[in-house]
Design an enzyme around this catalytic site. Sequence first.
Site, mmCIF file in Angstrom:
data_model
loop_
_atom_site.group_PDB
_atom_site.id
_atom_site.type_symbol
_atom_site.label_atom_id
_atom_site.label_comp_id
_atom_site.label_asym_id
_atom_site.label_seq_id
_atom_site.Cartn_x
_atom_site.Cartn_y
_atom_site.Cartn_z
ATOM 1 N N ARG A 195 0.853 -1.193 0.000
ATOM 2 C CA ARG A 195 0.000 0.000 0.000
ATOM 3 C C ARG A 195 0.886 1.240 0.000
ATOM 4 O O ARG A 195 1.378 1.652 1.051
ATOM 5 C CB ARG A 195 -0.919 -0.002 1.218
ATOM 6 C CG ARG A 195 -1.898 -1.165 1.250
ATOM 7 C CD ARG A 195 -2.706 -1.137 2.546
ATOM 8 N NE ARG A 195 -3.680 -2.215 2.592
ATOM 9 C CZ ARG A 195 -4.481 -2.441 3.631
ATOM 10 N NH1 ARG A 195 -4.397 -1.664 4.719
ATOM 11 N NH2 ARG A 195 -5.356 -3.437 3.608
ATOM 12 N N ASP B 278 1.903 5.189 -0.173
ATOM 13 C CA ASP B 278 1.305 6.373 0.439
ATOM 14 C C ASP B 278 1.010 7.455 -0.596
ATOM 15 O O ASP B 278 1.339 7.328 -1.775
ATOM 16 C CB ASP B 278 2.239 6.944 1.504
ATOM 17 C CG ASP B 278 2.337 6.065 2.732
ATOM 18 O OD1 ASP B 278 1.408 5.278 2.982
ATOM 19 O OD2 ASP B 278 3.358 6.152 3.443
ATOM 20 N N ARG C 52 11.348 6.070 3.520
ATOM 21 C CA ARG C 52 11.444 7.529 3.564
ATOM 22 C C ARG C 52 12.213 7.997 4.804
ATOM 23 O O ARG C 52 12.912 9.019 4.765
ATOM 24 C CB ARG C 52 10.052 8.138 3.510
ATOM 25 C CG ARG C 52 9.374 7.964 2.141
ATOM 26 C CD ARG C 52 7.901 8.282 2.200
ATOM 27 N NE ARG C 52 7.684 9.652 2.675
ATOM 28 C CZ ARG C 52 6.495 10.096 3.083
ATOM 29 N NH1 ARG C 52 5.442 9.277 3.088
ATOM 30 N NH2 ARG C 52 6.358 11.334 3.483
#
Length: 259
Positions: free
Chosen positions: A50, A52, A202
């Site tokens: 999934r 972002d 990230r």
Amino acid sequence: MPRIALKVEYHGKPFAGWQRQKDQPSVQGAIEAALARLEPGPHTIAAAGRTDTGVHGLGQVAHCDLVKDWDPQRLSGALNYHLKPAPVAIVDAARVAGDWHARFSAIERQYLFRILMRRAPATHDAGQVWQINHELDVAAMQEGANHLLGNHDFTTFRSSICQAASPVKTLDELRIERVEGLSGPEIHFHVRARSFLHNQVRSFVGTLERVGSGAWTPEDVRDALAARDRAACGPVCPGHGLYLARVGYPDPVFASDLT
């Protein structure tokens, strides 16, 4: 019901992520709407990961169950027709076993993160790179990244809203290279593991950028990992430089996997 695997490419900018949401556009929602134009719905597709808001897909994988015994290539063409003008494309499709699952059958996921290093605003690459206006020390960043390889408790690099049962993961690759992009010099991060925590990549990149800029030492990354404390993490970089590049399975799924 025939099960079809889909290899999906998308530009993340218009979407609030992969997952279907009630009041916001999503990649999942766009594909499910296209499927409903081909067969009565509702349709629910499952994906390998999934992504972002703003994150892109180069090799996302999903699967769907259909009533009609579609030829996979005809299905991908029909879906691409109905996906227009959304920046989503089905780049390959294949029949798979009924118990095959895009998420649970996967054995690794590979991400790419792009940093563009130039002062002038990005034009062609806007929304597809994290742009910074200074040079980064690749060797120092790689030295810091090496502390993250292997099996660790990655609490420091885990989002506070992460729903994973455990912060312990095994990082198989975190390779950093400088490349000459069409718009200027870029830093590419190649990250590979079986699975990831929410915002883990990230968080890695934002922290390692501090090393490349000289604000942190490579040893500071080691200490941040050992702290097992989210407050010890460097800044979390923006999502628009991140790409889900590839999903690996025990056996090749798509014809394009064989080339």
